[in-house]
Motif scaffolding. Structure first.
Motif, short mmCIF file in Angstrom:
data_model
loop_
_atom_site.label_atom_id
_atom_site.label_comp_id
_atom_site.label_asym_id
_atom_site.label_seq_id
_atom_site.Cartn_x
_atom_site.Cartn_y
_atom_site.Cartn_z
N UNK A 47 0.83 -1.20 0.00
CA UNK A 47 0.00 0.00 0.00
C UNK A 47 0.87 1.25 0.00
N UNK A 48 0.49 2.21 -0.81
CA UNK A 48 1.18 3.49 -0.83
C UNK A 48 2.42 3.53 -1.70
N UNK A 49 2.76 2.44 -2.38
CA UNK A 49 3.93 2.44 -3.27
C UNK A 49 3.48 2.27 -4.71
N UNK A 50 4.22 2.89 -5.60
CA UNK A 50 3.92 2.78 -7.02
C UNK A 50 5.21 2.78 -7.82
N UNK A 51 5.30 1.92 -8.81
CA UNK A 51 6.43 1.90 -9.73
C UNK A 51 6.01 2.55 -11.03
N UNK A 52 6.87 3.42 -11.53
CA UNK A 52 6.65 4.03 -12.83
C UNK A 52 7.81 3.60 -13.72
N UNK A 53 7.49 2.90 -14.79
CA UNK A 53 8.50 2.38 -15.71
C UNK A 53 8.38 3.08 -17.06
N UNK A 54 9.53 3.40 -17.63
CA UNK A 54 9.55 3.79 -19.03
C UNK A 54 10.75 3.10 -19.67
N UNK A 55 11.08 3.44 -20.89
CA UNK A 55 12.12 2.72 -21.61
C UNK A 55 13.50 2.81 -20.97
N UNK A 56 13.77 3.89 -20.26
CA UNK A 56 15.13 4.09 -19.76
C UNK A 56 15.24 4.23 -18.24
N UNK A 57 14.12 4.18 -17.52
CA UNK A 57 14.23 4.35 -16.07
C UNK A 57 13.09 3.67 -15.33
N UNK A 58 13.31 3.59 -14.04
CA UNK A 58 12.34 3.02 -13.12
C UNK A 58 12.30 3.92 -11.89
N UNK A 59 11.12 4.34 -11.50
CA UNK A 59 10.97 5.21 -10.35
C UNK A 59 9.98 4.59 -9.39
N UNK A 60 10.32 4.56 -8.10
CA UNK A 60 9.41 4.07 -7.07
C UNK A 60 8.93 5.28 -6.29
N UNK A 61 7.62 5.43 -6.19
CA UNK A 61 7.03 6.55 -5.46
C UNK A 61 6.28 6.05 -4.25
N UNK A 62 6.40 6.80 -3.18
CA UNK A 62 5.64 6.50 -1.96
C UNK A 62 4.63 7.63 -1.76
N UNK A 63 3.38 7.27 -1.56
CA UNK A 63 2.33 8.25 -1.34
C UNK A 63 2.55 8.94 -0.01
N UNK A 64 2.39 10.22 0.03
CA UNK A 64 2.52 10.98 1.29
C UNK A 64 1.15 11.06 1.95
N UNK A 65 1.16 10.85 3.25
CA UNK A 65 -0.11 10.91 4.00
C UNK A 65 -0.34 12.28 4.54
#
Length: 65
Positions: A47-65
């Motif tokens: 819960x609260x985590x999201x991965x954003x993928x594109x051709x050249x990178x990967x970003x992990x985001x944590x939702x702020x409460x």
């Protein structure tokens, strides 16, 4: 470090090892050699985590409460 996501990576497929890692608070357990799809599934289940993928990178985001 209480909020740090821990994913165990081990060569052991021994069930008690896997269960113990969950008991200790690990978010998941990957067998070596891990596959990215398995890692992605573990992160997606948090819960609260999201991965954003594109051709050249990967970003992990944590939702702020």
């Amino acid at each position: 470090m209480r909020d740090m996501l821990v994913i165990m990576c081990s060569g052991s497929d021994y069930g008690p090892d896997q269960r113990r890692s969950v008991e200790l608070g690990a978010a998941g357990y990957l067998l070596k050699s891990p596959r990215f799809s398995s890692f992605r599934d573990i992160v997606a289940g948090q819960p609260g985590l999201r991965l954003i993928e594109d051709e050249s990178s990967l970003t992990m985001l944590r939702a702020c409460a």
